[in-house]
Design a protein around this motif. Structure first.
Motif, short mmCIF file in Angstrom:
data_model
loop_
_atom_site.label_atom_id
_atom_site.label_comp_id
_atom_site.label_asym_id
_atom_site.label_seq_id
_atom_site.Cartn_x
_atom_site.Cartn_y
_atom_site.Cartn_z
N HIS A 1 0.61 -1.14 0.00
CA HIS A 1 -0.10 0.12 -0.13
C HIS A 1 0.85 1.21 -0.21
CE1 HIS A 1 -2.43 3.08 1.70
NE2 HIS A 1 -3.41 2.71 0.99
N ASP A 2 1.84 1.38 0.65
CA ASP A 2 2.64 2.61 0.99
C ASP A 2 3.97 2.49 0.28
OD1 ASP A 2 0.66 3.47 2.73
OD2 ASP A 2 1.90 3.15 4.47
N TYR A 3 4.48 1.22 -0.18
CA TYR A 3 5.89 1.23 -0.93
C TYR A 3 5.90 0.55 -2.25
CZ TYR A 3 6.24 1.18 4.34
OH TYR A 3 6.03 1.48 5.59
N TYR B 1 -0.59 6.46 -4.84
CA TYR B 1 -0.17 7.74 -4.25
C TYR B 1 1.33 7.98 -5.00
CZ TYR B 1 -3.52 7.26 -0.39
OH TYR B 1 -4.69 7.15 0.23
N MET C 1 0.01 11.42 -0.41
CA MET C 1 -0.31 10.96 0.91
C MET C 1 -0.66 12.04 2.09
SD MET C 1 2.16 7.77 1.61
CE MET C 1 1.94 6.23 0.70
#
Length: 507
Positions: free
Chosen positions: A231-233, A272, A485
């Protein structure tokens, strides 16, 4: 699990969850006593009740078709060459985030159609793990995240355990553990605990669940969803490639896929960052990956289903269609929705985003052409988008959130299904429209995809604005995407997940 040395010093702290043998035996006795009514197929059902399948659904957050090819190359190669997987190349998301795409996939309804409202729990919704449990299947539900879970992020989740085996209590303990907190402090990443990553915990639990019930010839339904590593990476998912390959090799070599529908899929693409701000990033976000594996014996018995699956690889498909396919396997134990078409049926070649239930803002069909951001039409579109966001926030959270103002327009594009229109041919060469395109367009409505930065949050937003040329008005279509983000900017919003991406808290 704690390991100590001879001196009494703790050497290892690890967390392992297993399927209790007592639970398997208890379920087996209930089945033998006839506590469950076997589903019965009717003439119009596509398959016979004797051919019911086990189901394994393995979801990975924020993973597009191309991202899966980049990061899970070994896994996909094995699925294609050894398991003859079906890849849905036209699989399109139907909403902005995980929740908006997983509700149609697991319920057959959009969030609005479902009747769910902020503050409601999910116990009364007929998700597939409940449907299959009524049919005499043993069920499993597992996610690696606790805070950001599908039904828990700024939501109330479940009051009662939703499935026979539910991993959330275990994961709550893991997230509160010293190894997890230490790994987070050292790496800044949430997917490690002790010697393993959290997706490995899910995978091990899944394999244990499948073996425990399949070895007793008991039917099962399993649903897992991994968030942290993807999700973030953007580039970390590749570390999980071998792990997912190991799961598939274990299930395949042990014969556990012989009577099982296996799905490996994403909910949407990466949402993002700098990559998402590109045109390729926008398309990837709309096109999550979806890989299906069905038993060869099942496909041989139902050649029309096999033919339709191969045809549908190249058709426009959605989460609604996956739900309909699951419905076909439950023999009328779930309701059909108006948007979906089971993948066991042929999806029409002329299907449109509108008929498939895909909002214009998520639709990957048609073409886009770059526009000059200095034209009055684009400027009006950008200001309309800011006004739309402020209106959404002010309905409930005006006292908590700052009013946003337009800082700049990063890009704008004409979104058109009129690729062969003479106006487009003559005025949008090389993917870029001439500055006088507006004086030549004759369509009553024009859709503009505009990307803007706002202050004071420095939020980067992208939305689709429909321009009514006669009324000179704009309407925002579908969801607005936040493509950088927002972190803790909206920490004051605790009851409305939709608003968190828009709000910059005043305090």
């Amino acid at each position: 699990m704690l390991c100590y040395g001879k001196s009494g010093k703790k050497l290892l702290e690890d967390y392992v969850q297993q399927i209790p043998k007592e639970a398997v035996e208890h379920f087996k006795k209930k089945v033998e006593k006839g506590n469950y009514e076997s589903p019965k197929a009717e003439k119009e059902d596509p398959i016979r009740s004797s051919d019911r399948l086990n189901v394994i659904m393995v979801g990975i957050d924020s993973t597009s078709q191309l991202q899966a090819k980049r990061q899970l190359s070994k896994t996909l190669h094995f699925m294609k060459t050894k398991l003859n997987s079906i890849e849905l190349k036209g699989y399109n998301k139907v909403g902005d985030n995980t929740f908006l795409n997983l509700m149609p996939l697991t319920l057959g309804l959009s969030v609005n159609e479902s009747g769910w409202k902020s503050g409601m729990v999910f116990d009364n919704f007929d998700f597939p793990w409940k449907v299959y449990q009524r049919m005499g299947y043993q069920t499993m539900y597992a996610e690696d995240t606790t805070f950001g879970g599908i039904f828990n992020y700024v939501k109330k989740g479940f009051l009662q355990r939703p499935s026979s085996h539910y991993m959330r209590p275990f994961m709550l303990a893991v997230h509160d553990s010293k190894p997890f907190r230490h790994a987070l402090k050292v790496t800044g990443k949430r997917y490690c605990v002790g010697p393993r990553k959290l997706h490995q915990q899910l995978n091990e639990y899944l394999v244990d669940f499948v073996k425990s019930y399949a070895d007793k010839n008991l039917p099962y339904f399993a649903f897992t969803f991994t968030t942290y590593i993807s999700h973030d990476y953007f580039n970390d998912l590749g570390m999980a490639d071998q792990d997912y390959l190991d799961v598939l090799q274990t299930l395949h070599s042990g014969g556990y896929l012989h009577n099982t529908l296996f799905m490996l899929y994403g909910d949407h693409g990466f949402r993002y960052g700098s990559f998402r701000a590109t045109e390729v990033g926008r398309f990837e976000e709309n096109l999550p990956f979806m890989q299906l594996v069905l038993p060869p014996s099942f496909l041989k018995k139902y050649p029309s289903i096999e033919k339709n699956l191969h045809t549908n690889q190249h058709r426009l498909a959605t989460p609604f269609d996956i739900y309909h396919m699951l419905c076909d396997l439950t023999f009328r134990n779930c309701r059909h929705s108006k948007q979906g078409i089971s993948l066991f049926q042929e999806i029409p070649n002329n299907r449109t985003c509108k008929s498939a239930g895909i909002p214009v803002s998520c639709c990957s069909c048609g073409d886009t052409y770059s526009l000059n951001t200095n034209t009055s039409e684009v400027q009006m579109a950008a200001n309309s988008l800011v006004t739309h966001i402020n209106n959404l926030v002010s309905k409930k959270h005006a006292a908590l959130c700052h009013t946003l103002t337009l800082q700049n327009i990063s890009s704008a594009a004409l979104k058109s299904g009129h690729a062969h229109d003479e106006i487009v041919r003559n005025n949008c060469q090389g993917g870029k429209c001439s500055n006088d395109i507006w004086s030549k367009i004759k369509w009553p409505f024009v859709d503009i995809v505009v990307t803007i930065t706002v202050q004071p949050s420095n939020g980067l937003f992208q939305g689709t604005c429909r321009f009514d040329r006669h009324k000179q008005t704009f309407t925002i279509l579908g969801d607005v995407s936040r493509i950088n983000m927002y972190g803790n900017q909206s920490i004051c919003i605790t009851d409305d997940f939709n608003m968190k991406k828009y709000c910059l808290c005043k305090k």
